[in-house]
Design an enzyme around this catalytic site. Structure first.
Site, PDB file in Angstrom:
ATOM      1  N   ASN A  14     -17.529  14.655 -11.065  1.00  0.00           N
ATOM      2  CA  ASN A  14     -16.496  15.624 -11.058  1.00  0.00           C
ATOM      3  C   ASN A  14     -16.963  16.691 -12.371  1.00  0.00           C
ATOM      4  OD1 ASN A  14     -14.237  17.196 -11.592  1.00  0.00           O
ATOM      5  ND2 ASN A  14     -13.012  15.590 -11.297  1.00  0.00           N
ATOM      6  N   LYS A  21     -17.149  14.067 -15.533  1.00  0.00           N
ATOM      7  CA  LYS A  21     -16.420  12.718 -15.304  1.00  0.00           C
ATOM      8  C   LYS A  21     -17.358  12.177 -14.049  1.00  0.00           C
ATOM      9  CE  LYS A  21     -11.894  14.110 -16.092  1.00  0.00           C
ATOM     10  NZ  LYS A  21     -10.317  14.350 -15.556  1.00  0.00           N
ATOM     11  N   ARG A  81     -17.864  16.896  -6.790  1.00  0.00           N
ATOM     12  CA  ARG A  81     -16.576  17.714  -6.633  1.00  0.00           C
ATOM     13  C   ARG A  81     -17.273  19.227  -6.487  1.00  0.00           C
ATOM     14  NH1 ARG A  81     -12.815  19.705 -11.210  1.00  0.00           N
ATOM     15  NH2 ARG A  81     -11.579  21.261 -10.004  1.00  0.00           N
ATOM     16  N   ASP A 137     -12.379  21.144  -3.345  1.00  0.00           N
ATOM     17  CA  ASP A 137     -11.187  21.408  -3.867  1.00  0.00           C
ATOM     18  C   ASP A 137     -10.407  22.377  -3.015  1.00  0.00           C
ATOM     19  OD1 ASP A 137     -10.277  19.929  -5.768  1.00  0.00           O
ATOM     20  OD2 ASP A 137     -11.237  21.258  -7.561  1.00  0.00           O
ATOM     21  N   LEU A 196      -1.280  21.062 -14.638  1.00  0.00           N
ATOM     22  CA  LEU A 196      -1.314  21.916 -15.643  1.00  0.00           C
ATOM     23  C   LEU A 196      -2.291  21.433 -16.770  1.00  0.00           C
ATOM     24  CD1 LEU A 196       2.706  22.235 -16.325  1.00  0.00           C
ATOM     25  CD2 LEU A 196       1.189  23.491 -15.079  1.00  0.00           C
ATOM     26  N   GLY A 199      -7.447  24.491 -16.687  1.00  0.00           N
ATOM     27  CA  GLY A 199      -6.893  25.363 -15.414  1.00  0.00           C
ATOM     28  C   GLY A 199      -5.549  24.773 -15.070  1.00  0.00           C
ATOM     29  N   ASP A 270      -5.970  25.592 -26.516  1.00  0.00           N
ATOM     30  CA  ASP A 270      -5.549  24.208 -26.548  1.00  0.00           C
ATOM     31  C   ASP A 270      -4.202  24.279 -26.655  1.00  0.00           C
ATOM     32  OD1 ASP A 270      -4.972  21.564 -27.167  1.00  0.00           O
ATOM     33  OD2 ASP A 270      -7.084  21.211 -27.709  1.00  0.00           O
ATOM     34  N   ILE A 316      -2.015  18.860 -19.700  1.00  0.00           N
ATOM     35  CA  ILE A 316      -0.735  19.295 -20.559  1.00  0.00           C
ATOM     36  C   ILE A 316       0.336  18.887 -19.779  1.00  0.00           C
ATOM     37  CG2 ILE A 316       0.674  21.373 -20.539  1.00  0.00           C
ATOM     38  CD1 ILE A 316      -1.897  23.277 -20.874  1.00  0.00           C
ATOM     39  N   GLY A 317       0.237  18.892 -18.212  1.00  0.00           N
ATOM     40  CA  GLY A 317       1.471  18.147 -17.533  1.00  0.00           C
ATOM     41  C   GLY A 317       1.947  16.846 -17.933  1.00  0.00           C
TER      42      GLY A 317
END
Length: 379
Positions: A14, A21, A81, A137, A196, A199, A270, A316-317
């Site tokens: 990924n 990853k 991916r 994706d 979130l 990207g 960030d 972030i999420g």
């Protein structure tokens, strides 16, 4: 492509805009009429930063394998991916012809596509007998009705590929798979997914299928991101080019690497650094981000006639409780309300007892979705 065989060794890669990853799975012996379920044996993640470029692929592969002993033996299958798959709806074998076709889409996803395809070539060189399979994706979004895939341009351009594709599909699939277990009574209803991170994008789902999303023909569109602006008046680009004399290469760098949170704050893309910073620039960037995310969630809800479930994912999420709280505060009129203690803890469900919208925080697993897509495909 051949059908998966019992006991196959499957390695999933990924490539992100700033990270790489990998996860290793064994596809076990199948019972009659029962699909094989991939069994994870190990995973690793490394930060690529600005080294997420094609020339770094061999070194990145070596770094991953040094930390993932399960993958040192030649795998049977290598999954990749691929962020932009165009109109592809299922995994495909990454033949030379397929790689050439996918390279033509690199201009639409320059942060992701070139390094991902470089890794395909690096793994093919290392393991020439392994199957190389692309998982896309964009595939998740192929259920969008035409009215949501259309861009408001002359209609003939649609047939030429100028349309909304959407991205983060593997993350959205993972979120929906988890919601099926966490909220089975509502997950087939009206769902908005908020992925979130560096990207960021949103997705409207009804009856378990994508209806609309915020990203468009490229991952530049939608809500603001770490270094990307999100939705932008196209006249701005014309003005920068014609009136300020900005060359195409400078525009490219501005839109992909110098905008979004980084551009607004003047200090960082960030979110965690911005939340900790007292500077006016950092506060300005956070305010814009929160408002645009809330507006986007409301717009996604409008596409599906309301909202019953809201799920946050991504760096972030998942980890920025303050962002979730501030977004929810702007959506209180829509029935979103969070329990402060649960939100601070970041447990699976963070809804308040009075909320009409159930809200979840999810750790998505794109690598597992890739392995499941491979296991489920037909010969």
């Amino acid at each position: 492509m051949t059908a998966p065989r019992a006991g196959r060794s499957v390695l999933a890669f990924n490539v992100g805009s700033a990270s790489l990853k990998a996860a290793h799975y064994v596809l076990p012996l199948e019972a009659a009429d029962v699909p094989a379920m991939p069994q994870e044996t190990g995973r690793v993640s490394i930060e690529a930063g600005h080294d997420a470029v094609p020339s770094a692929a061999p070194a990145q592969l070596a770094a991953l394998l040094a930390r993932l002993p399960e993958a040192r033996k030649a795998p049977d299958v290598v999954l990749h991916r691929i962020v932009h798959g165009g109109e592809r709806e299922a995994p495909t074998a990454l033949t030379p012809a397929e790689l050439t076709a996918l390279e033509s889409l690199s201009v639409l996803a320059p942060l992701h596509q070139p390094p991902a395809l470089a890794l395909v070539r690096a793994t093919a060189e290392r393991w020439p007998r392994a199957e190389q399979i692309g998982v896309y994706d964009t595939a998740w979004h192929r259920t969008m009705p035409e009215r949501h895939r259309l861009l408001p341009l002359p209609y003939p351009l649609f047939a030429q590929g100028v349309q909304r594709y959407g991205f983060h599909g593997l993350a959205f699939q993972s979120a929906m798979r988890q919601l099926a277990g966490l909220a089975p009574d509502r997950c087939r209803g009206r769902v908005v997914l908020a992925h979130l991170g560096g990207g960021s994008s949103l997705c409207a789902v009804r009856d378990g299928r994508c209806v609309n999303t915020t990203m468009g023909m490229t991952p530049l569109d939608g809500i603001p991101m770490a270094t990307r602006p999100g939705s932008l008046d196209p006249g701005v680009v014309l003005y920068l080019q014609r009136n300020l004399g900005m060359p195409a290469d400078d525009l490219d760098r501005l839109l992909w690497r110098e905008s979004g949170l980084s551009g607004l704050s003047g200090e960082s893309g960030d979110m965690h650094r911005l939340l900790a910073s007292p500077s006016p620039g950092a506060q300005r960037a956070v305010e814009v981000y929160v408002t645009r995310v809330a507006q986007g969630i409301a717009a996604m809800a409008a596409c599906i006639g309301g909202i019953e479930l809201l799920a946050f994912s991504g760096g972030i999420g998942r980890h920025a409780a303050e962002i979730r709280s501030r977004v929810a505060a702007e959506l209180e009129w829509l029935g979103v309300a969070l329990d402060p203690a649960l939100n601070r803890e970041g447990v699976a469900e963070v809804s308040s007892a009075t909320a009409t919208v159930r809200t979840f925080v999810l750790a998505v697993d794109e690598e597992r979705e890739m392995a499941l897509a491979y296991a489920a495909r037909t010969p």
